[in-house]
Motif scaffolding. Structure first.
Motif, short mmCIF file in Angstrom:
data_model
loop_
_atom_site.label_atom_id
_atom_site.label_comp_id
_atom_site.label_asym_id
_atom_site.label_seq_id
_atom_site.Cartn_x
_atom_site.Cartn_y
_atom_site.Cartn_z
N ASP A 227 15.27 -22.55 47.97
CA ASP A 227 16.18 -22.70 46.94
C ASP A 227 17.01 -21.31 46.68
OD1 ASP A 227 15.71 -25.24 46.42
OD2 ASP A 227 14.38 -24.86 44.72
N ASP A 228 16.47 -20.32 47.21
CA ASP A 228 17.22 -18.97 46.94
C ASP A 228 18.06 -18.53 48.16
OD1 ASP A 228 16.52 -18.31 44.28
OD2 ASP A 228 14.46 -17.71 45.06
N SER A 229 18.52 -19.56 48.94
CA SER A 229 19.19 -19.08 50.01
C SER A 229 20.68 -18.92 49.25
CB SER A 229 19.62 -20.53 50.97
OG SER A 229 20.24 -21.58 50.33
N PHE A 230 21.65 -18.16 50.38
CA PHE A 230 22.65 -17.88 50.09
C PHE A 230 23.66 -18.71 49.54
CE2 PHE A 230 27.26 -15.88 50.65
CZ PHE A 230 27.08 -14.88 49.76
N GLU A 231 23.61 -20.03 50.39
CA GLU A 231 24.35 -21.28 49.94
C GLU A 231 23.93 -21.77 48.47
OE1 GLU A 231 22.77 -20.68 52.72
OE2 GLU A 231 24.63 -20.14 53.77
N LYS A 232 22.76 -21.71 48.39
CA LYS A 232 22.26 -22.34 46.84
C LYS A 232 22.54 -21.38 45.82
CE LYS A 232 19.56 -25.63 48.36
NZ LYS A 232 19.47 -27.14 47.71
N MET A 233 22.80 -20.05 46.21
CA MET A 233 23.16 -19.17 45.14
C MET A 233 24.66 -19.40 44.79
SD MET A 233 21.77 -15.50 46.58
CE MET A 233 22.83 -14.63 45.65
N ILE A 234 25.31 -19.94 45.83
CA ILE A 234 26.37 -20.11 45.53
C ILE A 234 26.59 -21.37 44.66
CG2 ILE A 234 29.00 -20.99 46.58
CD1 ILE A 234 28.19 -19.26 49.05
N GLU A 235 25.84 -22.55 44.95
CA GLU A 235 25.84 -23.58 44.15
C GLU A 235 25.44 -23.26 42.86
OE1 GLU A 235 23.18 -26.77 45.68
OE2 GLU A 235 24.29 -26.39 47.48
N ARG A 236 24.45 -22.56 42.66
CA ARG A 236 24.14 -22.47 41.22
C ARG A 236 24.98 -21.58 40.11
NH1 ARG A 236 21.48 -24.78 37.43
NH2 ARG A 236 20.53 -23.28 35.90
N ALA A 237 25.61 -20.42 41.11
CA ALA A 237 26.70 -19.82 40.43
C ALA A 237 28.03 -20.64 39.81
CB ALA A 237 27.02 -18.67 41.33
N GLN A 238 28.23 -21.61 40.69
CA GLN A 238 29.32 -22.68 40.37
C GLN A 238 28.95 -23.39 39.11
OE1 GLN A 238 30.32 -24.21 44.15
NE2 GLN A 238 31.96 -22.59 44.65
N GLU A 239 27.63 -23.85 39.34
CA GLU A 239 27.10 -24.71 38.28
C GLU A 239 27.15 -24.16 36.75
OE1 GLU A 239 23.55 -26.79 41.01
OE2 GLU A 239 23.09 -25.91 39.07
N LYS A 240 26.97 -22.81 36.77
CA LYS A 240 26.81 -22.15 35.63
C LYS A 240 27.92 -21.18 35.30
CE LYS A 240 23.84 -21.78 33.16
NZ LYS A 240 23.34 -22.70 32.15
N ASN A 241 28.74 -21.26 36.29
CA ASN A 241 30.29 -20.41 35.89
C ASN A 241 29.81 -19.03 36.02
OD1 ASN A 241 32.72 -21.36 36.40
ND2 ASN A 241 32.46 -22.91 34.68
N PHE A 242 29.02 -18.30 36.67
CA PHE A 242 28.42 -17.23 36.60
C PHE A 242 29.78 -16.09 36.59
CE2 PHE A 242 24.08 -17.30 38.25
CZ PHE A 242 23.66 -17.97 37.15
N PRO A 243 30.12 -15.15 35.53
CA PRO A 243 31.28 -14.46 35.62
C PRO A 243 30.92 -12.95 36.16
CG PRO A 243 30.34 -14.49 33.23
CD PRO A 243 29.52 -15.14 34.20
N PHE A 244 29.91 -12.86 36.62
CA PHE A 244 29.20 -11.62 37.01
C PHE A 244 29.05 -12.00 38.63
CE2 PHE A 244 26.01 -13.81 34.64
CZ PHE A 244 25.10 -14.25 35.57
#
Lengths: 204, 173
Positions: A106-123
């Motif tokens: 769940d902490d793969s780079f691809e999953k990080m991208i997914e999570r960041a998009q879901e949450k709209n990480f501005p950082f």
């Protein structure tokens, strides 16, 4: 005279060794007052992020973070709010994911991208590929905050506030208070706090 | 008509009785979890007065993978050493709203034999150092103790043998 010189040298050598040993036994992590090492880590947008990229930074909010840990999920919205409030003042939040994706898929780079998009990480949400950065900092869990000033000196280590689980019940905003005190030329109080978190996942 | 009502009543009550006995069974099998804050928990953790019992206390959560992975070793240890005076306490840091939906089903599924607490106390910065001054707050974490002496481990265990090594000096006290 010769004897004195010799004992001085011997004493110095002993002292040096004692110093090395002391340092080795403290786990190698950063302490309050240490200068934090810079890094160059790949962000979810494909670019590499370093602290030196930010000119005239007032400081850095480094948060060791991840995708899967419920205690991280509980503070994601607070991380976004922190960025939105403090980035305009020059305090830059960088989230570092230190987990080995072969241990936690769940902490793969691809999953990080997914999570960041879901949450709209501005950082920036960067991956500690090779897991070299988190041991230098002495991070042990996610979430784990290291607040650095403009000289990258560690000023506060610990939790965002006193209630990871429930933001509505927060009484003390330790991290924000620390920033406010540094801005006024004072030391944060407390300097370090603890919270429950997920271990950083490494290959056994 | 009367017969029909009678029959209906007969079947309904019989049905209800059947249901009751099933619920009773479920109640017996349901794992007991004490929901506590740290002050309420601390008297259970390694009381100095109890020099007869070796305690092994494990901080865990159902969402913590290394915790779930190491639990079978603790259960095996407990099975083999409970007769020798080993008491196993499992302290869950699951969110309180997941007590019924996640923690209790997990305990049943894994036939957990420990005395289980759900530590519902957000003031972690206060109680983490009371558990052990060296604990950063990462889980899993484990204490072994007896009669005022204790050892603390912020690590994941990978075998029952590893745990046996920890408890031996305490059992032999």
């Amino acid at each position: 005279m010769k004897n004195t010189t010799l004992s001085f040298i011997l004493f110095s050598i002993m002292f040096l060794f004692a110093g090395i040993q002391l340092h080795a036994s403290d786990g190698g992590g950063l302490k309050i007052g240490d200068v934090a090492p810079d890094f160059s880590l790949k962000n979810i947008d494909g670019n590499y992020v370093s602290m030196s990229d930010y000119e005239d930074a007032a400081g850095f909010i480094i948060i060791f973070s991840c995708n899967h840990c419920p205690f991280v999920v509980a503070v994601e919205d607070r991380m976004i709010a922190l960025h939105e409030r403090y980035a305009p003042m020059g305090w830059h939040l960088i989230a570092i994911n230190p987990n080995d994706p072969t241990v936690v898929p769940d902490d793969s780079f691809e999953k990080m991208i997914e999570r960041a998009q879901e949450k709209n990480f501005p950082f920036p949400y960067v991956k500690d590929v090779g897991q070299k950065v988190f041991p230098q900092y002495g991070a042990t869990r996610t979430p784990h905050v290291f607040l650095l000033d403009s000289d990258k000196v560690v000023r506060y280590i610990g939790a965002i506030d006193d209630n990871t689980r429930d933001e509505s019940a927060v009484q003390e905003k330790w991290l924000e208070n620390a920033i406010a005190r540094i801005m006024r030329g004072m030391d944060p109080d407390p300097l370090e706090t603890r919270a429950i978190g997920c271990t950083i996942k490494v290959q056994e | 008509m009367k017969t029909i009502i009678f029959l209906l009543l007969f079947f309904t009550s019989g049905h209800l009785l059947g249901l009751d006995s099933i619920t009773d069974k479920l109640k017996i099998e349901e794992p007991e979890v004490k929901v506590v804050n740290f002050d309420q928990l601390s008297p259970y953790l390694c009381p100095d007065s109890d020099s007869e019992t070796t305690y092994i206390v494990n901080f865990f959560a159902t969402w913590c993978k290394p915790c779930v992975d190491e639990l079978p070793y603790f259960l095996e240890l407990h099975k083999n050493y409970r007769e020798e005076g080993l008491h196993f306490i499992l302290i869950s840091l699951d969110f309180p709203q997941h007590l019924e939906s996640r923690l209790k089903p997990f305990l049943t599924e894994n036939s957990v034999t420990a005395e289980v607490f759900l530590l519902d106390d957000p003031a972690a910065n206060d109680w983490i150092p009371k558990v052990d001054e060296s604990w950063s707050g990462a889980i899993p974490a484990t204490i072994v103790c007896r009669g005022g002496k204790s050892s603390f481990y912020e690590k994941t265990f990978h075998s029952t043998d590893e745990l046996i090594e920890l408890i031996q000096p305490y059992l032999n006290q």
